[in-house]
Motif scaffolding. Structure first.
Motif, mmCIF file in Angstrom:
data_model
loop_
_atom_site.group_PDB
_atom_site.id
_atom_site.type_symbol
_atom_site.label_atom_id
_atom_site.label_comp_id
_atom_site.label_asym_id
_atom_site.label_seq_id
_atom_site.Cartn_x
_atom_site.Cartn_y
_atom_site.Cartn_z
ATOM 1 N N THR A 1 21.765 6.711 0.406
ATOM 2 C CA THR A 1 21.195 5.744 -0.533
ATOM 3 C C THR A 1 19.988 5.053 0.087
ATOM 4 O OG1 THR A 1 22.746 4.081 0.305
ATOM 5 C CG2 THR A 1 23.376 5.279 -1.704
ATOM 6 N N VAL A 2 19.159 4.451 -0.781
ATOM 7 C CA VAL A 2 17.988 3.706 -0.327
ATOM 8 C C VAL A 2 17.886 2.419 -1.141
ATOM 9 C CG1 VAL A 2 16.448 4.957 -1.930
ATOM 10 C CG2 VAL A 2 15.483 3.815 0.091
ATOM 11 N N GLY A 3 17.509 1.330 -0.476
ATOM 12 C CA GLY A 3 17.275 0.063 -1.153
ATOM 13 C C GLY A 3 15.834 -0.007 -1.619
ATOM 14 N N VAL A 4 15.637 -0.338 -2.890
ATOM 15 C CA VAL A 4 14.302 -0.365 -3.484
ATOM 16 C C VAL A 4 14.067 -1.703 -4.170
ATOM 17 C CG1 VAL A 4 12.711 0.780 -5.083
ATOM 18 C CG2 VAL A 4 14.494 2.112 -3.939
ATOM 19 N N ARG A 5 12.836 -2.215 -4.030
ATOM 20 C CA ARG A 5 12.469 -3.391 -4.811
ATOM 21 C C ARG A 5 10.964 -3.387 -5.095
ATOM 22 N NH1 ARG A 5 10.734 -8.701 -3.562
ATOM 23 N NH2 ARG A 5 9.946 -9.046 -1.446
ATOM 24 N N MET A 6 10.566 -4.190 -6.076
ATOM 25 C CA MET A 6 9.162 -4.372 -6.433
ATOM 26 C C MET A 6 8.789 -5.820 -6.132
ATOM 27 S SD MET A 6 7.251 -3.885 -10.122
ATOM 28 C CE MET A 6 7.821 -2.196 -10.321
ATOM 29 N N PRO A 7 7.999 -6.063 -5.089
ATOM 30 C CA PRO A 7 7.700 -7.446 -4.696
ATOM 31 C C PRO A 7 6.822 -8.163 -5.714
ATOM 32 C CG PRO A 7 6.400 -5.904 -3.400
ATOM 33 C CD PRO A 7 7.366 -5.080 -4.193
ATOM 34 N N ASP A 8 7.040 -9.462 -5.842
ATOM 35 C CA ASP A 8 6.288 -10.290 -6.776
ATOM 36 C C ASP A 8 5.195 -11.050 -6.023
ATOM 37 O OD1 ASP A 8 5.430 -11.621 -8.993
ATOM 38 O OD2 ASP A 8 7.097 -13.026 -9.074
ATOM 39 N N HIS A 9 4.267 -10.290 -5.465
ATOM 40 C CA HIS A 9 3.133 -10.872 -4.741
ATOM 41 C C HIS A 9 1.934 -9.967 -4.972
ATOM 42 C CE1 HIS A 9 0.566 -12.447 -1.586
ATOM 43 N NE2 HIS A 9 1.445 -13.427 -1.354
ATOM 44 N N PRO A 10 0.832 -10.511 -5.475
ATOM 45 C CA PRO A 10 -0.310 -9.644 -5.814
ATOM 46 C C PRO A 10 -0.861 -8.868 -4.623
ATOM 47 C CG PRO A 10 -0.917 -11.982 -5.918
ATOM 48 C CD PRO A 10 0.570 -11.928 -5.805
ATOM 49 N N MET A 11 -0.831 -9.467 -3.435
ATOM 50 C CA MET A 11 -1.354 -8.774 -2.264
ATOM 51 C C MET A 11 -0.440 -7.615 -1.862
ATOM 52 S SD MET A 11 -2.685 -10.522 1.296
ATOM 53 C CE MET A 11 -4.103 -11.284 0.492
ATOM 54 N N ALA A 12 0.869 -7.834 -1.949
ATOM 55 C CA ALA A 12 1.810 -6.755 -1.640
ATOM 56 C C ALA A 12 1.658 -5.610 -2.630
ATOM 57 C CB ALA A 12 3.238 -7.284 -1.651
ATOM 58 N N GLN A 13 1.581 -5.946 -3.911
ATOM 59 C CA GLN A 13 1.448 -4.902 -4.923
ATOM 60 C C GLN A 13 0.152 -4.119 -4.745
ATOM 61 O OE1 GLN A 13 1.988 -6.440 -8.860
ATOM 62 N NE2 GLN A 13 4.054 -7.180 -8.466
ATOM 63 N N GLU A 14 -0.933 -4.821 -4.454
ATOM 64 C CA GLU A 14 -2.219 -4.131 -4.295
ATOM 65 C C GLU A 14 -2.233 -3.270 -3.037
ATOM 66 O OE1 GLU A 14 -5.900 -2.895 -5.591
ATOM 67 O OE2 GLU A 14 -4.331 -4.025 -6.635
ATOM 68 N N LEU A 15 -1.577 -3.716 -1.974
ATOM 69 C CA LEU A 15 -1.488 -2.904 -0.761
ATOM 70 C C LEU A 15 -0.764 -1.590 -1.051
ATOM 71 C CD1 LEU A 15 -1.768 -2.454 2.303
ATOM 72 C CD2 LEU A 15 0.393 -3.702 2.579
ATOM 73 N N ILE A 16 0.332 -1.659 -1.790
ATOM 74 C CA ILE A 16 1.082 -0.443 -2.127
ATOM 75 C C ILE A 16 0.213 0.496 -2.960
ATOM 76 C CG2 ILE A 16 3.120 0.471 -3.299
ATOM 77 C CD1 ILE A 16 4.450 -2.310 -2.696
ATOM 78 N N ARG A 17 -0.489 -0.056 -3.946
ATOM 79 C CA ARG A 17 -1.346 0.775 -4.805
ATOM 80 C C ARG A 17 -2.451 1.448 -3.998
ATOM 81 N NH1 ARG A 17 -1.046 -3.952 -8.210
ATOM 82 N NH2 ARG A 17 0.479 -3.626 -9.891
ATOM 83 N N ARG A 18 -3.149 0.659 -3.176
ATOM 84 C CA ARG A 18 -4.271 1.223 -2.414
ATOM 85 C C ARG A 18 -3.805 2.199 -1.342
ATOM 86 N NH1 ARG A 18 -8.849 -3.596 -1.602
ATOM 87 N NH2 ARG A 18 -8.490 -4.619 -3.629
ATOM 88 N N SER A 19 -2.590 2.009 -0.845
ATOM 89 C CA SER A 19 -2.066 2.924 0.176
ATOM 90 C C SER A 19 -1.663 4.251 -0.444
ATOM 91 C CB SER A 19 -0.866 2.293 0.882
ATOM 92 O OG SER A 19 -1.224 1.094 1.526
ATOM 93 N N GLY A 20 -1.310 4.253 -1.728
ATOM 94 C CA GLY A 20 -0.931 5.478 -2.411
ATOM 95 C C GLY A 20 0.460 5.971 -2.088
ATOM 96 N N CYS A 21 1.332 5.064 -1.627
ATOM 97 C CA CYS A 21 2.699 5.467 -1.269
ATOM 98 C C CYS A 21 3.619 4.260 -1.305
ATOM 99 C CB CYS A 21 2.732 6.083 0.135
ATOM 100 S SG CYS A 21 2.216 4.937 1.444
ATOM 101 N N PRO A 22 4.924 4.481 -1.516
ATOM 102 C CA PRO A 22 5.872 3.379 -1.326
ATOM 103 C C PRO A 22 5.835 2.925 0.134
ATOM 104 C CG PRO A 22 6.907 5.263 -2.403
ATOM 105 C CD PRO A 22 5.595 5.738 -1.881
ATOM 106 N N ILE A 23 6.125 1.650 0.349
ATOM 107 C CA ILE A 23 6.059 1.098 1.704
ATOM 108 C C ILE A 23 7.433 0.599 2.132
ATOM 109 C CG2 ILE A 23 5.132 -0.786 3.109
ATOM 110 C CD1 ILE A 23 2.512 -0.509 1.665
ATOM 111 N N ALA A 24 7.931 1.164 3.229
ATOM 112 C CA ALA A 24 9.169 0.689 3.842
ATOM 113 C C ALA A 24 8.846 -0.556 4.650
ATOM 114 C CB ALA A 24 9.777 1.759 4.734
ATOM 115 N N ALA A 25 9.630 -1.618 4.457
ATOM 116 C CA ALA A 25 9.279 -2.857 5.151
ATOM 117 C C ALA A 25 10.475 -3.779 5.315
ATOM 118 C CB ALA A 25 8.173 -3.585 4.393
#
Length: 315
Positions: A105-129
């Motif tokens: 199993t894997v834990g998944v979430r969508m952070p509620d921070h514009p900088m976090a969301q934009e980092l994920i988008r610009r990186s082009g991949c989900p981010i483990a953190a």
């Protein structure tokens, strides 16, 4: 270069970036790259049995991480994402075993921070953190907490102080409902409006999610939960006191009041920052006032008890 572009370039190159979310700062790398994930474990000095949470910016990224078509996941996402809720779901083969500590199993979430969301988008991949701190130590709620404790991180995105201040609620889905693996700002009452709570117990043994160990979130200096008998064993003139509403006992070297109006969310938002502040000061130990265990107070007390586990005296 724009800091977000720099950070995204680091992620694409397999490096590690500290970045803000609404909860705490995360130590992020490409969730689908096992070598990048290994760098997180190395920098944090994190044991391999403690899985990572994967962050997404768009629901379409779920198909990379899980084959699940469980309609309950959709209902939870509609209710709480973006936000401080992590849901543990079956993983795809694309998710490295290191990220999930060998769990299916894997834990998944969508952070509620514009900088976090934009980092994920610009990186082009989900981010483990996981949180951007050494394993078991105080979670960071400001960029300077990261740079002070983890100067070896490849890049730090400064998004100011975090809003929620404690890590996400983590739940797992069972056939008859959900179980809470780690309490957070999304409370049992919030979840019960969407799904029934499962009668299944949380399994003992290796952690199913982060934050399930007995000792966690600890300052480098001794940390205690306040009890009436504690002052018989400590010299308060050498200690800092983290107060809920300002009713601190006399004699403490420093007192930080986090919620004079009784707002538990304010206490949650400030607790790790207060711990960092006192740890960096001249006091020899830290003492925190307990809070009512209701709503987010359950998550606050979870953090305080685990922080006190390493050094705390019995009550």
């Amino acid at each position: 270069m724009d800091p977000l572009d720099q950070a995204a370039a680091c992620i694409r190159e397999g490096k590690v970036v500290a970045f803000p979310t609404e909860t705490v700062y995360g130590l992020g790398a490409n969730a689908l790259d096992p070598m990048a994930a290994a760098r997180i474990f190395e920098l944090k000095e994190r044991p391999a049995f403690d899985p990572l949470i994967v962050h997404i910016a768009d629901l379409s990224q779920l198909q990379l991480l899980t084959p699940s078509k469980d309609p309950r996941l959709t209902r939870l996402a509609e209710a709480f994402w973006p936000g401080p809720l992590t849901v543990v779901v079956p993983k795809t083969e694309r998710v490295p075993d290191l990220v999930t500590s060998g769990l299916p199993t894997v834990g998944v979430r969508m952070p509620d921070h514009p900088m976090a969301q934009e980092l994920i988008r610009r990186s082009g991949c989900p981010i483990a953190a996981p949180s951007a701190n050494k394993f078991g130590r105080i979670s960071p709620t400001a960029a300077q907490h990261v740079t002070r404790h983890m100067p070896e991180v490849d890049f730090v995105l400064d998004g100011g102080e975090t809003r929620v201040g404690i890590e996400s609620t983590i739940i797992a889905l069972r056939p008859d409902g959900y179980v809470i693996l780690r309490p957070g700002a999304i409370t049992r009452e919030d979840l019960n409006r969407i799904l029934p709570e499962s009668a299944s117990p949380v399994a003992a043994g290796s952690p199913e999610a982060p934050g399930m160990l007995a000792s966690h979130y600890s300052p480098a200096k001794p940390f205690h939960l306040f009890t009436p008998t504690l002052l018989q064993r400590l010299d308060p003139s050498k200690c800092g006191f983290i107060s809920y509403r300002g009713n601190a006992p006399q004699g403490f070297a420093r007192v930080l009041t986090l919620a004079p109006d009784g707002d538990l969310k304010a206490y949650a938002a400030g607790i790790f920052g207060a711990m960092h502040q006192l740890e960096a000061s001249g006091v020899e130990c830290l003492v925190a006032e307990p809070v009512p265990e209701q709503g987010i107070g359950i998550a606050i007390m979870d953090r305080l008890r685990k922080a006190a586990h390493e050094h705390g005296l019995p009550g």
